[in-house]
Design a protein around this motif. Structure first.
Motif, PDB file in Angstrom:
ATOM      1  N   UNK A   1       0.806  -1.223   0.000  1.00  0.00           N
ATOM      2  CA  UNK A   1       0.000   0.000   0.000  1.00  0.00           C
ATOM      3  C   UNK A   1       0.836   1.268   0.000  1.00  0.00           C
ATOM      4  N   UNK A   2       2.146   1.127   0.050  1.00  0.00           N
ATOM      5  CA  UNK A   2       3.020   2.306   0.058  1.00  0.00           C
ATOM      6  C   UNK A   2       3.474   2.706  -1.340  1.00  0.00           C
ATOM      7  N   UNK A   3       3.073   1.923  -2.355  1.00  0.00           N
ATOM      8  CA  UNK A   3       3.491   2.205  -3.729  1.00  0.00           C
ATOM      9  C   UNK A   3       2.304   2.656  -4.582  1.00  0.00           C
ATOM     10  N   UNK A   4       2.524   3.586  -5.466  1.00  0.00           N
ATOM     11  CA  UNK A   4       1.557   4.098  -6.457  1.00  0.00           C
ATOM     12  C   UNK A   4       0.148   4.129  -5.861  1.00  0.00           C
ATOM     13  N   UNK A   5      -0.802   3.435  -6.497  1.00  0.00           N
ATOM     14  CA  UNK A   5      -2.191   3.466  -6.020  1.00  0.00           C
ATOM     15  C   UNK A   5      -2.522   2.255  -5.163  1.00  0.00           C
ATOM     16  N   UNK A   6      -1.504   1.604  -4.609  1.00  0.00           N
ATOM     17  CA  UNK A   6      -1.720   0.370  -3.855  1.00  0.00           C
ATOM     18  C   UNK A   6      -2.625   0.522  -2.652  1.00  0.00           C
ATOM     19  N   UNK A   7      -2.660   1.695  -2.046  1.00  0.00           N
ATOM     20  CA  UNK A   7      -3.516   1.883  -0.875  1.00  0.00           C
ATOM     21  C   UNK A   7      -4.985   1.636  -1.208  1.00  0.00           C
ATOM     22  N   UNK A   8      -5.342   1.784  -2.481  1.00  0.00           N
ATOM     23  CA  UNK A   8      -6.723   1.542  -2.893  1.00  0.00           C
ATOM     24  C   UNK A   8      -7.108   0.079  -2.899  1.00  0.00           C
ATOM     25  N   UNK A   9      -6.160  -0.822  -2.690  1.00  0.00           N
ATOM     26  CA  UNK A   9      -6.463  -2.256  -2.668  1.00  0.00           C
ATOM     27  C   UNK A   9      -6.810  -2.752  -1.274  1.00  0.00           C
ATOM     28  N   UNK A  10      -6.839  -1.840  -0.312  1.00  0.00           N
ATOM     29  CA  UNK A  10      -7.018  -2.245   1.084  1.00  0.00           C
ATOM     30  C   UNK A  10      -8.366  -2.901   1.336  1.00  0.00           C
ATOM     31  N   UNK A  11      -9.371  -2.601   0.527  1.00  0.00           N
ATOM     32  CA  UNK A  11     -10.662  -3.260   0.716  1.00  0.00           C
ATOM     33  C   UNK A  11     -10.524  -4.765   0.576  1.00  0.00           C
ATOM     34  N   UNK A  12      -9.690  -5.210  -0.347  1.00  0.00           N
ATOM     35  CA  UNK A  12      -9.485  -6.650  -0.531  1.00  0.00           C
ATOM     36  C   UNK A  12      -8.479  -7.221   0.457  1.00  0.00           C
ATOM     37  N   UNK A  13      -7.437  -6.443   0.777  1.00  0.00           N
ATOM     38  CA  UNK A  13      -6.326  -7.003   1.539  1.00  0.00           C
ATOM     39  C   UNK A  13      -6.277  -6.582   3.001  1.00  0.00           C
ATOM     40  N   UNK A  14      -6.756  -5.371   3.340  1.00  0.00           N
ATOM     41  CA  UNK A  14      -6.387  -4.787   4.617  1.00  0.00           C
ATOM     42  C   UNK A  14      -4.931  -4.343   4.553  1.00  0.00           C
ATOM     43  N   UNK A  15      -4.469  -3.630   5.570  1.00  0.00           N
ATOM     44  CA  UNK A  15      -3.062  -3.218   5.601  1.00  0.00           C
ATOM     45  C   UNK A  15      -2.445  -3.590   6.944  1.00  0.00           C
ATOM     46  N   UNK A  16      -1.108  -3.620   6.948  1.00  0.00           N
ATOM     47  CA  UNK A  16      -0.379  -3.993   8.161  1.00  0.00           C
ATOM     48  C   UNK A  16      -0.529  -2.953   9.263  1.00  0.00           C
ATOM     49  N   UNK A  17      -1.042  -1.749   8.930  1.00  0.00           N
ATOM     50  CA  UNK A  17      -1.251  -0.716   9.936  1.00  0.00           C
ATOM     51  C   UNK A  17      -2.663  -0.743  10.525  1.00  0.00           C
ATOM     52  N   UNK A  18      -3.563  -1.534   9.941  1.00  0.00           N
ATOM     53  CA  UNK A  18      -4.965  -1.507  10.374  1.00  0.00           C
ATOM     54  C   UNK A  18      -5.134  -1.957  11.821  1.00  0.00           C
ATOM     55  N   UNK A  19      -4.545  -3.080  12.149  1.00  0.00           N
ATOM     56  CA  UNK A  19      -4.662  -3.668  13.480  1.00  0.00           C
ATOM     57  C   UNK A  19      -3.604  -4.745  13.614  1.00  0.00           C
ATOM     58  N   UNK A  20      -3.331  -5.156  14.854  1.00  0.00           N
ATOM     59  CA  UNK A  20      -2.364  -6.231  15.053  1.00  0.00           C
ATOM     60  C   UNK A  20      -2.879  -7.528  14.432  1.00  0.00           C
ATOM     61  N   UNK A  21      -4.177  -7.765  14.518  1.00  0.00           N
ATOM     62  CA  UNK A  21      -4.740  -8.976  13.919  1.00  0.00           C
ATOM     63  C   UNK A  21      -4.527  -8.993  12.408  1.00  0.00           C
ATOM     64  N   UNK A  22      -4.778  -7.841  11.756  1.00  0.00           N
ATOM     65  CA  UNK A  22      -4.615  -7.777  10.313  1.00  0.00           C
ATOM     66  C   UNK A  22      -3.147  -7.921   9.931  1.00  0.00           C
ATOM     67  N   UNK A  23      -2.258  -7.276  10.686  1.00  0.00           N
ATOM     68  CA  UNK A  23      -0.825  -7.408  10.427  1.00  0.00           C
ATOM     69  C   UNK A  23      -0.390  -8.871  10.485  1.00  0.00           C
ATOM     70  N   UNK A  24      -0.787  -9.571  11.532  1.00  0.00           N
ATOM     71  CA  UNK A  24      -0.334 -10.962  11.690  1.00  0.00           C
ATOM     72  C   UNK A  24      -0.943 -11.869  10.612  1.00  0.00           C
ATOM     73  N   UNK A  25      -2.153 -11.554  10.197  1.00  0.00           N
ATOM     74  CA  UNK A  25      -2.793 -12.332   9.131  1.00  0.00           C
ATOM     75  C   UNK A  25      -2.037 -12.150   7.814  1.00  0.00           C
ATOM     76  N   UNK A  26      -1.700 -10.912   7.497  1.00  0.00           N
ATOM     77  CA  UNK A  26      -0.941 -10.625   6.278  1.00  0.00           C
ATOM     78  C   UNK A  26       0.441 -11.262   6.335  1.00  0.00           C
ATOM     79  N   UNK A  27       1.099 -11.135   7.471  1.00  0.00           N
ATOM     80  CA  UNK A  27       2.435 -11.713   7.617  1.00  0.00           C
ATOM     81  C   UNK A  27       2.404 -13.220   7.447  1.00  0.00           C
TER      82      UNK A  27
END
Length: 716
Positions: free
Chosen positions: A598-624
């Protein structure tokens, strides 16, 4: 109406490994020794919710550095040296070239006094726009092959003014999403204004013949290919004025982020509709009455809980397509004076099948997906069913759209074993006639395409279409390409591909499951593969592979996984979760670093599908837990892998692929090659010249078969 139609010098190579361990190498099962370029590591560490995460290849994100350029050149040298040793690579390329060498002509459309269409003689890098008057001689209107010497500048958009006397077209250089818009007098083909530059993610929506609306971002001060582009703005360009004077129509408020803004002017030039989104799903919607000077925007939707768009208008009646309170979509009508949801009336109600809607010749066409294949119904503007349309077969259709005064509409029909044909449709009688038959030398009678259903890990029933040459033995020995996407509400419906046809001609099986995250069964199917449900997508794909093996279509030793963009993430996640399940992995232009996408170009707009590592600890650990980059482990034997990306990809920046390749090359413990093929002067895929398409397809098929141990290939 809108119609779309040198790297660093070799001396720099030493910079790649200046502070590095010796280059790693492997000797694969075909006897080829592969020595990978040295890739420097750094001590970069990020901390998320108290957890430290190393990012040793962060320096590869700098697309403007000489060190990164040298690394790219070194990787390509290794990859192409490996590919050159495949004995049948040249033969496969020639077979693909021969198979693609047929004339391809688009459906016609009328603008002003001319009938326009595109045509490719066969191996032209870019298709050419032609035109003719009724009964007259055809002439070249626009030839994108003249845009650049190497064919890498493409026509990205083509939009005529209301009476067809003017045309605006956009070009893309090297596949970049940044565009340049040119405006011509359609009769003389002469440029009438200075080109508009630095345009990204835009439509071209004309207001009469006076000007047009377009959208773009402020151009980044740093890298235009990788830096964030976060605030989309809508502009209006009046002909005869400078781009620098174009007013911002929407999106200037600094306290409200809209990453995607689009405009649509109704065919009668009465209304302007503006859609504003923060992500790839869900949009706000606003209306302006253009018949009143200085009118304000009226809010139709002030939230992003639905996907809603204008289909058409009839006077002050608006027709909207929406999934608000209708996960499979419905068509509603409302008055422009009171356009809010409380006043909507169903014109075509939601059904159990996903709806897509188009208009033409004064009719509405409802296209339904039934287990990912098309059915079409014709309605009038009162919502009365006119007829169900007989289609040429079971597959996918495109078209059934045009202006209100068009007497004939056109549509295409295709499936995995039927090349796309164009049909002329009479909307009054409902009759279809073959208008353009594909020149592809491929007889569908010699092939089988069957739909099966299998069960995923959690019991969900998933459809999959499996296609292959008739008469092959289903004995578990067939080379098989399993292709998937699984995201962003994108539906994989059956369509013909020359590359896949050649694959089947060579005895291969091509399988496409309609996994969750896509749009085949509506909003709930999409949501079932997003954010904390994303593992469902990978489980669905793994279950598809297991089905193909259990049912004796193929075996792990003959199975390859392929996908691009979000599908590249799919392949990357599955190959790191189940490296034992298949022999070959082909992640293309993939989203592979889930902590930083989400830090590149328009990547932040994909958060609806992915979530981001900054959203919550649960989301971070899921992505990791599933991020391909972070799940490459020491001591694991990974499938033979060829990552494909491009140096001008500003949609999914190539740093994803660069870092993933470096991890695989460093940690893989087996003898399978871990290669990356980086196309030069190309982007995310759109506009790639035919010569590059054929080269890449030949390399993918040859690498796949070679990695499966195929010593020779049937190219009869």
């Amino acid at each position: 109406m809108k119609y779309l139609f040198p790297l660093a010098a070799l001396a720099l190579l030493t910079a790649c490994g200046a502070a590095n361990e010796p280059a790693s190498s492997s000797n694969n099962d075909n006897g080829q020794a592969v020595t990978y370029p040295e890739t420097r590591t750094s001590d970069t560490i990020d901390t998320y919710f108290g957890t430290e995460v190393a990012d040793p290849y962060r320096w590869l994100e700098d697309d403007r550095s000489e060190e990164t350029a040298a690394w790219v050149e070194a990787q390509n040298e290794v990859t192409f040296s490996y590919l050159e040793q495949i004995p049948y690579r040249d033969s496969v390329r020639q077979t693909l070239s021969d198979a693609w060498n047929f004339e391809r002509v688009s459906a016609p459309f009328t603008e002003g006094d001319y009938i326009y269409f595109s045509r490719n003689d066969g191996l032209q890098d870019q298709s050419v726009i032609y035109r003719k008057k009724e009964g007259g001689e055809e002439e070249i209107f626009l030839d994108p092959n003249t845009f650049s010497e190497d064919g890498t500048t493409s026509l990205a958009q083509l939009s005529f003014s209301r009476d067809g006397s003017l045309v605006a077209y956009a070009t893309s250089e090297g596949g970049s999403d940044w565009r340049t818009i040119y405006v011509l007098d359609a009769e003389t083909k002469e440029e009438i204004v200075e080109p508009l530059t630095d345009i990204k993610f835009t439509g071209i929506s004309w207001y009469g013949n006076q000007g047009f609306y377009y959208s773009t971002y402020d151009k980044p001060e740093g890298s235009a290919l990788s830096e964030m582009t976060d605030q989309h703005k809508l502009y209006y360009h009046e002909l005869g004025t400078s781009q620098s004077d174009d007013p911002v129509i929407f999106g200037e408020a600094e306290d409200e982020i809209h990453r995607y803004v689009g405009a649509q002017v109704t065919e009668d030039d009465r209304y302007l509709l503006v859609s504003a989104s923060v992500s790839t799903s869900g949009n706000k919607l606003f209306l302006r009455d253009l018949s009143e000077s200085d009118s304000d925007f009226v809010t139709i939707l002030d939230h992003t809980d639905s996907d809603t768009r204008l289909l058409d208008n009839d006077g002050d009646t608006l027709f909207l397509v929406t999934n608000l309170d209708a996960p499979n979509q419905r068509l509603v009508s409302t008055s422009a004076s009171e356009p809010q949801p409380a006043n909507w009336q169903d014109l075509i109600a939601e059904t159990e099948n996903v709806l897509r809607v188009s208009t033409g010749s004064g009719y509405i066409f409802a296209q339904y997906m039934v287990d990912a294949v098309a059915q079409v119904q014709q309605y009038d503007y009162e919502g009365q069913l006119v007829r169900e349309i007989d289609l040429p077969g079971v597959g996918s259709v495109g078209g059934f759209s045009g202006n209100k005064d068009d007497e004939t509409l056109y549509y295409s029909f295709t499936n995995y074993i039927t090349a796309s044909n164009t049909y002329a449709f009479n909307p009054d009688s409902g009759e279809s006639d073959l208008y353009i038959q594909s020149g592809a030398d491929f007889d569908p009678e010699n092939y089988v395409s069957e739909q099966v259903f299998y069960t995923s890990k959690d019991g969900t029933r998933i459809p999959m279409i499996i296609s292959y040459r008739e008469g092959i033995d289903l004995d578990g020995s067939n080379p098989t390409l399993l292709y998937g996407y699984g995201g962003f509400n994108i539906s994989l419906t059956p369509s013909f591909s020359v590359m896949n046809a050649v694959w089947m001609d060579m005895g291969g099986i091509y399988a496409v499951p309609n996994i969750r995250g896509g749009g085949e069964y509506g909003r709930e199917w999409h949501q079932g593969g997003t954010q904390l449900n994303k593992q469902n997508v990978f489980d669905d794909f793994i279950a598809a592979a297991e089905y193909l093996i259990e049912e004796n279509y193929t075996s792990s030793e003959k199975l390859a996984l392929r996908g691009g963009s979000n599908g590249g993430l799919l392949v990357g996640a599955v190959m790191t979760q189940r490296p034992d399940l298949f022999q070959v992995a082909l992640p293309a232009v993939g989203v592979l670093d889930m902590l930083r996408y989400h830090t590149f170009t328009a990547g932040a707009g994909w958060a609806h599908d992915y979530g981001t590592a900054e959203d919550s600890e649960e989301m971070f650990r899921y992505l990791l837990d599933y991020s391909p980059l972070h799940n490459v482990e020491e001591g694991v034997t990974y499938p033979a892998t060829m990552i494909t990306t491009a140096d001008h990809d500003d949609r999914v920046v190539p740093a994803h692929s660069f870092k993933f390749a470096a991890e695989l090359q460093d940690k893989d413990s087996g003898t399978n090659p871990q290669l990356i093929r980086i196309a030069v002067n190309a982007g995310h895929g759109a506009g790639m010249p035919m010569s590059m398409i054929i080269d890449q397809a030949a390399d993918i098929l040859s690498f796949t078969l070679y990695s499966m141990g195929e010593e020779e290939v049937n190219l009869d």
